[in-house]
Design an enzyme around this catalytic site. Structure first.
Site, PDB file in Angstrom:
ATOM      1  N   SER A 297      73.557  46.791   1.556  1.00 45.33           N
ATOM      2  CA  SER A 297      74.588  47.276   0.645  1.00 45.33           C
ATOM      3  C   SER A 297      75.779  47.844   1.399  1.00 45.33           C
ATOM      4  O   SER A 297      75.636  48.516   2.424  1.00 45.33           O
ATOM      5  CB  SER A 297      73.962  48.318  -0.292  1.00 45.33           C
ATOM      6  OG  SER A 297      74.560  49.574  -0.128  1.00 45.33           O
ATOM      7  N   LYS A 298      76.948  47.550   0.870  1.00 46.13           N
ATOM      8  CA  LYS A 298      78.190  47.977   1.505  1.00 46.13           C
ATOM      9  C   LYS A 298      78.233  49.506   1.587  1.00 46.13           C
ATOM     10  O   LYS A 298      78.701  50.080   2.564  1.00 46.13           O
ATOM     11  CB  LYS A 298      79.345  47.454   0.642  1.00 46.13           C
ATOM     12  CG  LYS A 298      80.708  47.777   1.157  1.00 46.13           C
ATOM     13  CD  LYS A 298      81.756  47.084   0.305  1.00 46.13           C
ATOM     14  CE  LYS A 298      83.150  47.528   0.706  1.00 46.13           C
ATOM     15  NZ  LYS A 298      84.189  46.921  -0.105  1.00 46.13           N
ATOM     16  N   ARG A 299      77.731  50.143   0.531  1.00 43.19           N
ATOM     17  CA  ARG A 299      77.810  51.589   0.445  1.00 43.19           C
ATOM     18  C   ARG A 299      76.799  52.263   1.386  1.00 43.19           C
ATOM     19  O   ARG A 299      77.114  53.218   2.072  1.00 43.19           O
ATOM     20  CB  ARG A 299      77.534  51.988  -1.012  1.00 43.19           C
ATOM     21  CG  ARG A 299      78.022  53.343  -1.404  1.00 43.19           C
ATOM     22  CD  ARG A 299      77.970  53.489  -2.925  1.00 43.19           C
ATOM     23  NE  ARG A 299      76.738  52.939  -3.509  1.00 43.19           N
ATOM     24  CZ  ARG A 299      75.576  53.578  -3.555  1.00 43.19           C
ATOM     25  NH1 ARG A 299      75.473  54.789  -3.064  1.00 43.19           N
ATOM     26  NH2 ARG A 299      74.512  53.005  -4.096  1.00 43.19           N
ATOM     27  N   LYS A 300      75.578  51.714   1.416  1.00 48.24           N
ATOM     28  CA  LYS A 300      74.525  52.408   2.170  1.00 48.24           C
ATOM     29  C   LYS A 300      74.381  51.962   3.618  1.00 48.24           C
ATOM     30  O   LYS A 300      73.841  52.697   4.437  1.00 48.24           O
ATOM     31  CB  LYS A 300      73.164  52.154   1.490  1.00 48.24           C
ATOM     32  CG  LYS A 300      73.044  52.776   0.125  1.00 48.24           C
ATOM     33  CD  LYS A 300      71.591  52.724  -0.311  1.00 48.24           C
ATOM     34  CE  LYS A 300      71.465  52.569  -1.803  1.00 48.24           C
ATOM     35  NZ  LYS A 300      70.271  51.882  -2.220  1.00 48.24           N
ATOM     36  N   LEU A 304      76.311  46.368   7.595  1.00 52.70           N
ATOM     37  CA  LEU A 304      76.731  45.181   6.852  1.00 52.70           C
ATOM     38  C   LEU A 304      78.130  44.736   7.295  1.00 52.70           C
ATOM     39  O   LEU A 304      78.436  43.550   7.330  1.00 52.70           O
ATOM     40  CB  LEU A 304      76.712  45.465   5.337  1.00 52.70           C
ATOM     41  CG  LEU A 304      77.087  44.295   4.438  1.00 52.70           C
ATOM     42  CD1 LEU A 304      76.128  43.125   4.640  1.00 52.70           C
ATOM     43  CD2 LEU A 304      77.075  44.715   2.968  1.00 52.70           C
TER      44      LEU A 304
END
Ligand code: GLU
Length: 560
Positions: A297-300, A304
């Site tokens: 995930s981009k956020r976590k 990435l």
């Protein structure tokens, strides 16, 4: 609606569009390529965020095209202006340049390359509108004037009735709007989108073969999807079909999140009577999170973003090789059998692609990176390391550049041969590893082996300099260390092992004392090589400094 009406409707909706599909088709002749050549494309949106998934797909595209003497091109999917960031295209181009994935044609910062453009979708508005107008004419599309509020109201009713969401069947309220009503809306300047008139029936199945997933079946699509938005710009679905048809794409490689809407694409190709391309839906990149797997995930997950690997200093080749191990299950075996071949020699195939999620494992990547760096020449490592340092650590860059031949010589230690040293995993870790080669970075930690008492340490450090001759080869160098060790009661390892209780230690402990004094740490490449590189002046100086530090130690240990 009668055909007369649809012609009229088409003119009403698109008075300014005067081209016909045939005019456009004439500009996009079939490509003349060798038998079996594949045409693939990378179609990113210029969001400024380039991630592993982009690279994963791009490697597949590039290999399929270039392995078959085909064409790999870049198309910028900029239909969603909200997601676009300034410099987004530059970022895309620089990433593909950095990762050595050369496009044969497509968007660029200057003039576009290739005869199948424009390669930026916003520049193709007239083309999409021409085809949308044609679908209107054919009665296969219609204008929809629904406002956000009306669509929300439909959704709420569907929720209350537990019906499927979307614009279809009886819910497609503008599907059969009479022409006078349409005219009135247009006259009043009400904005409209163009929707595809679906003849699909979800009780029927649509079959197709994906080159990764194999034979698949889905219910037909019955949604009247939007194909042109109210600003005349297409949705992904429409742009994909028009562009990949006109540009002659033979293989569409994209993330498996697009599988769900494939029935729409199949329908759109059929509406024009076009042959769809072959599809290669790539598995999602997953990672382990505790005991369970989840999508990166981009956020976590900072890992990435491709920027992460630049900053850490992973060589481009390492990341590519690692992704190849995820893409083709036999790549690893091939690499073991062919350690020195360029990765482009690997016969890439969609048949070996993983059907389920590809598990991204950073430890594995580090392993690959270590191996890749260990197989590089010293000159190559030096160039890449300096390139990394120039961007991320200018003080280190200056040290590395002060004497390039010294830097290269350092990096030559333990390189080549069957079992090269694997000391460098990422370039950001190299400074710590190489620090003792530079006086500015040398911060020794004199943690000598416990079994060598202080008096012996002192004698090693003060007696060795008289034996040391920088001209000695490694055999003589070692004999001298052995002689000193013997004299102090530390035999060779073999002898020591016969009766360990009879000795204080072995020759290895003595050379460890020297190593710690000279390099400031217990692990280093071959000490004789290291000393040769440091030069006798520095070696003697460090031995002296270590002896001095030792004599200052107040706590003395007794010698047996
Ligand atoms: N612009 C789409 C994306 O970034 C492209 C998908 C495709 O390759 O067709 O996901």
């Amino acid at each position: 609606m009668k055909s007369m009406d649809t012609n009229r409707l088409a003119e009403l909706l698109f008075p300014g569009v005067t081209t016909r599909p045939a005019d456009i088709e004439a500009l996009y002749p079939p490509r003349t390529l060798p038998e079996g050549a594949k045409v693939t494309r990378m179609a990113p949106s210029p969001t400024g965020f380039m991630h592993l998934g982009n690279l994963f797909g791009a490697i597949t595209d590039e290999r399929l095209a270039h392995q078959s003497r085909g064409v790999f091109y870049l198309r910028i999917e900029d239909t969603d202006q909200k997601r676009e960031v300034p410099g987004g295209v530059e970022t895309i181009l620089s990433v593909f340049h950095e990762y050595e994935l050369p496009f044969d044609e497509g968007a660029s910062l200057g003039e576009e390359i290739g005869a199948y453009g424009p390669y930026r979708q916003r520049r193709r508005a007239n083309i999409y509108q021409t085809y949308a107008k044609e679908l209107i004419r054919l009665g296969k599309a219609y204008p929809c004037f629904c406002t956000e509020e009306e669509l929300t109201a439909i959704r709420e009713k569907q929720a209350a009735q537990k019906a499927n969401f979307g614009y279809y069947g009886k819910w497609a309220v503008h599907r059969d709007m009479p022409l006078p009503e349409i005219e009135a809306k247009l006259a009043a300047g009400v904005p409209f989108v163009v929707r595809f008139r679906s003849e699909g029936d979800p009780s029927r199945r649509v079959k197709f073969t994906d080159l990764v997933k194999g034979a698949m079946e889905f219910p037909e699509n019955d949604q009247d999807v939007v194909i042109l938005k109210s600003d005349g710009i297409p949705t992904y679905h429409f742009a994909h079909v028009i562009d990949d048809h006109l540009m002659g794409t033979t293989h569409v490689v994209r993330g498996e999140e697009w599988l769900a809407t494939l029935p729409i694409h199949v329908q759109l190709f059929a509406a024009f009577g076009w042959k769809p391309p072959k599809y290669v839906h790539t598995a999602q990149l997953m990672k382990m999170d505790g005991a369970s797997k989840r999508k990166l995930s981009k956020r976590k997950d900072p890992e990435l973003a491709l920027d992460f690997y630049r900053k850490e200093g992973y060589p481009v080749r390492a990341l590519k090789e690692y992704l190849l191990t995820l893409l083709n299950s036999n790549f690893e075996d091939w690499r073991i059998a062919n350690p020195d071949l360029p990765m482009e020699d690997f016969p890439f195939t969609t048949k070996k692609m993983s059907v389920s999620g590809a598990l991204f494992d950073i430890d594995k990547l580090q392993d690959v990176s270590k191996n890749v760096i260990s197989r590089m020449s010293a000159g190559e490592v030096s160039a890449l390391l300096r390139g990394w340092a120039k961007e991320f650590d200018s003080a280190f860059y200056n040290l590395l550049s002060r004497d390039e031949s010294y830097t290269e010589a350092i990096l030559s230690i333990g390189r080549g041969g069957k079992k090269p040293r694997k000391d460098i995993t990422v370039f950001s870790g190299a400074k710590e590893y190489l620090s003792f080669f530079f006086d500015e970075l040398f911060t020794p930690d004199y943690a000598y082996p416990e079994n060598v008492c202080v008096t012996d340490r002192q004698r090693i450090l003060t007696e060795y300099p008289a034996l040391y001759d920088p001209a000695d080869d490694s055999a003589v160098w070692f004999q001298k260390v052995c002689a000193l060790a013997e004299k102090l009661g530390y035999p060779g390892v073999k002898e020591y092992k016969k009766s360990p209780d009879a000795y204080k230690g072995h020759v290895g402990d003595v050379s460890m004392v020297l190593r710690i004094a000279v390099t400031g740490r217990p692990n280093s490449p071959d000490l004789c090589d290291v000393m040769r590189l440091l030069g006798s002046e520095r070696v003697l100086c460090r031995l002296q400094a270590a002896a001095h530090a030792l004599s200052e130690e107040t706590e003395e240990k007794n010698c047996d």
